[in-house]
Write a protein that holds these residues in place. Structure first.
Motif, mmCIF file in Angstrom:
data_model
loop_
_atom_site.group_PDB
_atom_site.id
_atom_site.type_symbol
_atom_site.label_atom_id
_atom_site.label_comp_id
_atom_site.label_asym_id
_atom_site.label_seq_id
_atom_site.Cartn_x
_atom_site.Cartn_y
_atom_site.Cartn_z
ATOM 1 N N SER A 21 0.836 -1.199 0.000
ATOM 2 C CA SER A 21 0.000 0.000 0.000
ATOM 3 C C SER A 21 0.869 1.246 0.000
ATOM 4 C CB SER A 21 -0.903 0.009 1.232
ATOM 5 O OG SER A 21 -0.124 0.090 2.387
ATOM 6 N N VAL A 22 0.252 2.348 -0.395
ATOM 7 C CA VAL A 22 0.967 3.608 -0.410
ATOM 8 C C VAL A 22 0.036 4.675 0.147
ATOM 9 C CG1 VAL A 22 0.282 4.012 -2.819
ATOM 10 C CG2 VAL A 22 2.227 5.224 -1.886
ATOM 11 N N SER A 23 0.593 5.612 0.884
ATOM 12 C CA SER A 23 -0.239 6.648 1.480
ATOM 13 C C SER A 23 -0.183 7.897 0.617
ATOM 14 C CB SER A 23 0.273 6.941 2.897
ATOM 15 O OG SER A 23 -0.568 7.891 3.487
ATOM 16 N N ILE A 24 -1.347 8.351 0.176
ATOM 17 C CA ILE A 24 -1.412 9.538 -0.666
ATOM 18 C C ILE A 24 -2.436 10.501 -0.088
ATOM 19 C CG2 ILE A 24 -1.971 10.424 -2.977
ATOM 20 C CD1 ILE A 24 -1.065 7.719 -4.036
ATOM 21 N N GLN A 25 -2.015 11.706 0.194
ATOM 22 C CA GLN A 25 -2.888 12.749 0.748
ATOM 23 C C GLN A 25 -3.721 12.228 1.912
ATOM 24 O OE1 GLN A 25 -5.096 14.122 -2.641
ATOM 25 N NE2 GLN A 25 -3.315 15.040 -3.580
ATOM 26 N N GLY A 26 -3.061 11.507 2.805
ATOM 27 C CA GLY A 26 -3.735 11.038 4.014
ATOM 28 C C GLY A 26 -4.589 9.795 3.834
ATOM 29 N N ALA A 27 -4.573 9.201 2.645
ATOM 30 C CA ALA A 27 -5.365 7.973 2.441
ATOM 31 C C ALA A 27 -4.440 6.836 2.002
ATOM 32 C CB ALA A 27 -6.424 8.204 1.373
ATOM 33 N N VAL A 28 -4.790 5.630 2.421
ATOM 34 C CA VAL A 28 -3.994 4.462 2.037
ATOM 35 C C VAL A 28 -4.581 3.886 0.743
ATOM 36 C CG1 VAL A 28 -3.302 2.137 2.714
ATOM 37 C CG2 VAL A 28 -3.368 3.971 4.415
ATOM 38 N N VAL A 29 -3.743 3.818 -0.275
ATOM 39 C CA VAL A 29 -4.181 3.317 -1.585
ATOM 40 C C VAL A 29 -3.594 1.926 -1.788
ATOM 41 C CG1 VAL A 29 -4.174 3.740 -4.073
ATOM 42 C CG2 VAL A 29 -4.182 5.681 -2.486
ATOM 43 N N ARG A 30 -4.459 0.981 -2.159
ATOM 44 C CA ARG A 30 -3.982 -0.380 -2.449
ATOM 45 C C ARG A 30 -4.446 -0.778 -3.836
ATOM 46 N NH1 ARG A 30 -6.029 -0.458 2.731
ATOM 47 N NH2 ARG A 30 -4.530 -1.009 4.360
ATOM 48 N N GLU A 31 -3.646 -1.541 -4.522
ATOM 49 C CA GLU A 31 -4.067 -2.073 -5.813
ATOM 50 C C GLU A 31 -4.557 -3.492 -5.580
ATOM 51 O OE1 GLU A 31 -0.867 -1.576 -8.589
ATOM 52 O OE2 GLU A 31 -1.266 0.572 -8.811
ATOM 53 N N VAL A 32 -5.764 -3.778 -6.049
ATOM 54 C CA VAL A 32 -6.367 -5.099 -5.858
ATOM 55 C C VAL A 32 -6.933 -5.556 -7.206
ATOM 56 C CG1 VAL A 32 -6.997 -4.579 -3.452
ATOM 57 C CG2 VAL A 32 -8.657 -4.139 -5.275
ATOM 58 N N THR A 33 -7.388 -6.786 -7.262
ATOM 59 C CA THR A 33 -8.093 -7.246 -8.472
ATOM 60 C C THR A 33 -9.513 -7.638 -8.086
ATOM 61 O OG1 THR A 33 -7.237 -9.470 -8.130
ATOM 62 C CG2 THR A 33 -6.024 -8.060 -9.670
ATOM 63 N N CYS A 34 -10.404 -7.605 -9.076
ATOM 64 C CA CYS A 34 -11.799 -7.974 -8.817
ATOM 65 C C CYS A 34 -12.203 -9.097 -9.773
ATOM 66 C CB CYS A 34 -12.713 -6.758 -8.989
ATOM 67 S SG CYS A 34 -12.736 -6.089 -10.667
ATOM 68 N N LYS A 35 -13.286 -9.798 -9.391
ATOM 69 C CA LYS A 35 -13.784 -10.877 -10.261
ATOM 70 C C LYS A 35 -14.940 -10.399 -11.114
ATOM 71 C CE LYS A 35 -12.255 -14.703 -7.474
ATOM 72 N NZ LYS A 35 -12.515 -15.380 -6.232
ATOM 73 N N SER A 36 -15.657 -9.403 -10.604
ATOM 74 C CA SER A 36 -16.822 -8.889 -11.324
ATOM 75 C C SER A 36 -16.852 -7.378 -11.127
ATOM 76 C CB SER A 36 -18.071 -9.553 -10.731
ATOM 77 O OG SER A 36 -19.220 -8.870 -11.133
ATOM 78 N N LEU A 37 -17.279 -6.637 -12.137
ATOM 79 C CA LEU A 37 -17.315 -5.177 -11.995
ATOM 80 C C LEU A 37 -18.729 -4.631 -12.137
ATOM 81 C CD1 LEU A 37 -15.166 -2.790 -11.670
ATOM 82 C CD2 LEU A 37 -15.895 -2.236 -13.982
ATOM 83 N N LEU A 38 -19.388 -5.016 -13.218
ATOM 84 C CA LEU A 38 -20.735 -4.505 -13.474
ATOM 85 C C LEU A 38 -21.727 -5.400 -12.742
ATOM 86 C CD1 LEU A 38 -21.984 -2.235 -15.181
ATOM 87 C CD2 LEU A 38 -22.256 -3.886 -17.041
ATOM 88 N N ASN A 39 -22.467 -4.809 -11.826
ATOM 89 C CA ASN A 39 -23.409 -5.600 -11.033
ATOM 90 C C ASN A 39 -24.828 -5.136 -11.277
ATOM 91 O OD1 ASN A 39 -21.373 -7.104 -9.550
ATOM 92 N ND2 ASN A 39 -20.882 -5.128 -8.612
ATOM 93 N N HIS A 40 -25.767 -6.072 -11.139
ATOM 94 C CA HIS A 40 -27.177 -5.680 -11.226
ATOM 95 C C HIS A 40 -27.479 -4.769 -10.034
ATOM 96 C CE1 HIS A 40 -28.284 -8.080 -14.663
ATOM 97 N NE2 HIS A 40 -27.518 -9.050 -14.182
ATOM 98 N N SER A 41 -28.359 -3.800 -10.280
ATOM 99 C CA SER A 41 -28.568 -2.774 -9.253
ATOM 100 C C SER A 41 -30.030 -2.405 -9.146
ATOM 101 C CB SER A 41 -27.753 -1.533 -9.660
ATOM 102 O OG SER A 41 -28.144 -0.419 -8.919
ATOM 103 N N SER A 42 -30.411 -1.941 -7.953
ATOM 104 C CA SER A 42 -31.795 -1.472 -7.775
ATOM 105 C C SER A 42 -31.932 -0.042 -8.315
ATOM 106 C CB SER A 42 -32.176 -1.522 -6.296
ATOM 107 O OG SER A 42 -31.235 -0.783 -5.555
ATOM 108 N N ILE A 43 -30.772 0.649 -8.495
ATOM 109 C CA ILE A 43 -30.809 2.006 -9.075
ATOM 110 C C ILE A 43 -30.429 1.853 -10.543
ATOM 111 C CG2 ILE A 43 -30.091 4.402 -8.680
ATOM 112 C CD1 ILE A 43 -28.528 3.332 -6.223
ATOM 113 N N GLY A 44 -31.402 1.759 -11.419
ATOM 114 C CA GLY A 44 -31.088 1.466 -12.817
ATOM 115 C C GLY A 44 -30.882 -0.031 -12.969
#
Ligand code: SF4
Length: 295
Positions: A21-44
């Protein structure tokens, strides 16, 4: 080259060689991977989030419930996980999903500060538009103006959230979001670019931004910006929201603390309040000549 091989922040920092992780402007940033991005939603029909966490750090943010599923040591607003394979995952999903409306974004601000570096929301928006999806954007970040070039002439509604017209109060409740004036600029430039525009007034803060006077100011701003669609929202007692709200109230509005507690947690008081606020909002919209734009 795989889409996720965008320049990493970690290459350029000392901490990248030492850890994940790296700290940028007071926040900890991590690079991760995901399995799914677009999800069904109740908003739209769908929603997506290229980031887990949001460094805008709004005090009332209900997305902090994400910490239940993605625990972090840092408090809400002080971490962001970057889904570096977002575009690769989306490309795979787009091969089998039917185009529809995509709420952008549902659990983070897609244009929070790290997006300036990673451009993941931008790339995903471009891919979705090319695949025939409609984008319904809601943000508090002026950075979204960077992407007007890909939105112009496409099926996009660009909206901003405004909680209060008062910049000082906004800074307390939404510490790292763009200034209110910048969000109004987003509306103006989106309109000038020919896009449909929207504003979410919310959550309207009891006795701070839900009074007839402040509502009149908010609707007047919407009228000046020529906004096409207006929504409002009340402050909700969603999980993990109350501790941060009560802390801010105790510091800056101690006299309102009990009032908020009643409105949030006493069912009878809440029902009455929601009903009264709805009427107040409708009156303000009527006075501004915007009743028909109220969603
Ligand atoms: S901008 Fe939205 S997602 Fe980000 S902290 Fe604020 S309310 Fe939460």
């Amino acid at each position: 080259m795989p889409r996720h091989q965008q320049p990493s922040l970690f290459k350029h920092t000392k901490s990248s060689q030492q850890g994940k992780s790296v700290s940028i402007q007071g926040a900890v940033v991590r690079e991760v991977t995901c399995k799914s991005l677009l999800n069904h939603s109740s908003i739209g029909d769908y929603s997506f989030n290229c980031y887990t966490g949001c460094t805008n750090g709004c005090v009332y943010c209900y997305a902090r419930f994400m910490q239940r599923f993605h625990p972090h040591d840092e408090p809400w607003g002080r971490f962001v996980d970057v889904k570096v394979n977002a575009t690769d995952v989306l490309a795979k999903q787009l091969r089998r999903l039917t185009p529809g409306s995509v709420f952008t974004c549902s659990a983070c601000d897609g244009w929070q500060s790290v997006e300036g570096h990673y451009k993941l929301t931008r790339r995903c928006c471009q891919m979705l538009l090319d695949a025939g999806f409609h984008l319904n954007i809601l943000t508090k970040s002026e950075l979204v103006l960077r992407d007007l070039d890909i939105f112009r002439g496409r099926d996009v509604r660009l909206g901003v959230t405004i909680t209060t017209p008062n910049e000082d109060i906004a800074r307390l409740w939404e510490p790292k979001a763009s200034a209110v004036s910048s969000r109004l600029k987003v509306l103006k430039e989106a309109k000038a670019a020919g896009l449909e525009t929207a504003v979410m007034f919310g959550p309207l803060l009891p006795e701070i931004s839900d009074t007839p006077e402040v509502l009149a100011q908010l609707f007047s701003l919407a009228a000046k910006a020529g906004v096409d669609r207006i929504w409002t929202d009340t402050l909700n007692p969603r999980p993990r929201v109350w501790p941060s709200v009560q802390e801010l109230l105790r510091q800056h509005w101690p006299k309102l603390y009990e009032h908020y507690r009643r409105l949030l947690f006493n069912r009878t008081c809440r029902a009455k309040y929601v009903d009264e606020l709805d009427q107040r909002v409708r009156r303000a919209a009527c006075k501004a000549g915007l009743a028909r734009r109220l969603g």
